[in-house]
Design a protein around this motif. Structure first.
Motif, PDB file in Angstrom:
ATOM      1  N   ALA A  64      74.415  76.359  41.157  1.00 21.41           N
ATOM      2  CA  ALA A  64      73.253  76.888  40.435  1.00 21.41           C
ATOM      3  C   ALA A  64      73.021  78.352  40.788  1.00 21.41           C
ATOM      4  O   ALA A  64      72.733  79.168  39.910  1.00 21.41           O
ATOM      5  N   ARG A  65      73.181  78.704  42.050  1.00 21.36           N
ATOM      6  CA  ARG A  65      73.000  80.105  42.458  1.00 21.36           C
ATOM      7  C   ARG A  65      74.053  81.007  41.841  1.00 21.36           C
ATOM      8  O   ARG A  65      73.779  82.144  41.491  1.00 21.36           O
ATOM      9  N   ARG A  66      75.292  80.502  41.713  1.00 21.17           N
ATOM     10  CA  ARG A  66      76.334  81.304  41.065  1.00 21.17           C
ATOM     11  C   ARG A  66      76.003  81.553  39.602  1.00 21.17           C
ATOM     12  O   ARG A  66      76.307  82.618  39.060  1.00 21.17           O
ATOM     13  N   LEU A  67      75.370  80.586  38.937  1.00 21.77           N
ATOM     14  CA  LEU A  67      74.986  80.772  37.539  1.00 21.77           C
ATOM     15  C   LEU A  67      73.782  81.699  37.395  1.00 21.77           C
ATOM     16  O   LEU A  67      73.717  82.514  36.483  1.00 21.77           O
ATOM     17  N   LEU A  68      72.824  81.569  38.303  1.00 20.22           N
ATOM     18  CA  LEU A  68      71.594  82.352  38.202  1.00 20.22           C
ATOM     19  C   LEU A  68      71.773  83.792  38.668  1.00 20.22           C
ATOM     20  O   LEU A  68      71.144  84.704  38.136  1.00 20.22           O
ATOM     21  N   PHE A  69      72.611  84.012  39.666  1.00 14.20           N
ATOM     22  CA  PHE A  69      72.778  85.333  40.256  1.00 14.20           C
ATOM     23  C   PHE A  69      74.254  85.725  40.281  1.00 14.20           C
ATOM     24  O   PHE A  69      74.863  85.798  41.354  1.00 14.20           O
ATOM     25  N   PRO A  70      74.860  86.009  39.132  1.00 17.04           N
ATOM     26  CA  PRO A  70      76.299  86.301  39.115  1.00 17.04           C
ATOM     27  C   PRO A  70      76.668  87.592  39.836  1.00 17.04           C
ATOM     28  O   PRO A  70      77.767  87.705  40.359  1.00 17.04           O
ATOM     29  N   ARG A  71      75.792  88.567  39.877  1.00 17.74           N
ATOM     30  CA  ARG A  71      76.103  89.837  40.540  1.00 17.74           C
ATOM     31  C   ARG A  71      76.094  89.704  42.050  1.00 17.74           C
ATOM     32  O   ARG A  71      76.631  90.533  42.753  1.00 17.74           O
ATOM     33  N   ALA A  72      75.463  88.676  42.592  1.00 13.66           N
ATOM     34  CA  ALA A  72      75.389  88.499  44.037  1.00 13.66           C
ATOM     35  C   ALA A  72      76.724  88.050  44.619  1.00 13.66           C
ATOM     36  O   ALA A  72      76.909  88.079  45.825  1.00 13.66           O
ATOM     37  N   GLU A  73      77.680  87.647  43.776  1.00 11.93           N
ATOM     38  CA  GLU A  73      78.976  87.190  44.266  1.00 11.93           C
ATOM     39  C   GLU A  73      79.812  88.326  44.837  1.00 11.93           C
ATOM     40  O   GLU A  73      80.626  88.117  45.709  1.00 11.93           O
TER      41      GLU A  73
END
Length: 97
Positions: A64-73
């Motif tokens: 869910a975090r990867r979907l919500l915050f893609p730039r944080a990767e």
């Protein structure tokens, strides 16, 4: 009364259109905080300006975090912290004579 003009309110509301959120799918009145059930599946919802509508599904909190915050990767580059020089700040030690 000091009310907000309708145009400003509408602008604030429209700025949130497209915002995503993840809601844990837990039964009953159980805890819904993400940190309490990290392995629980999540429903991804999208704000359309009036209500949260179904948008997608995530198997757990990490997905869910990867979907919500893609730039944080992207790996953050460690930046040097600023060095504090001599000064007369309130919490600095006074100079020794």
């Amino acid at each position: 009364m000091d009310d907000e003009p309708l145009a400003e309110w509408a602008e604030r509301r429209d700025a949130r259109i497209g915002q995503l959120r993840a809601v844990p799918l837990v039964t009953g009145d159980g805890p819904r905080a993400s940190h309490l059930n990290p392995d629980a599946p999540r429903a991804i919802q999208r704000w359309n300006g009036h209500l949260w509508e179904p948008y997608g599904f995530a198997a757990n909190l990490a997905e869910a975090r990867r979907l919500l915050f893609p730039r944080a990767e992207t790996a953050a580059t460690p930046e040097e912290s600023p060095k504090l020089g001599r000064g007369t700040g309130r919490h600095r030690k006074p100079p020794t004579p």
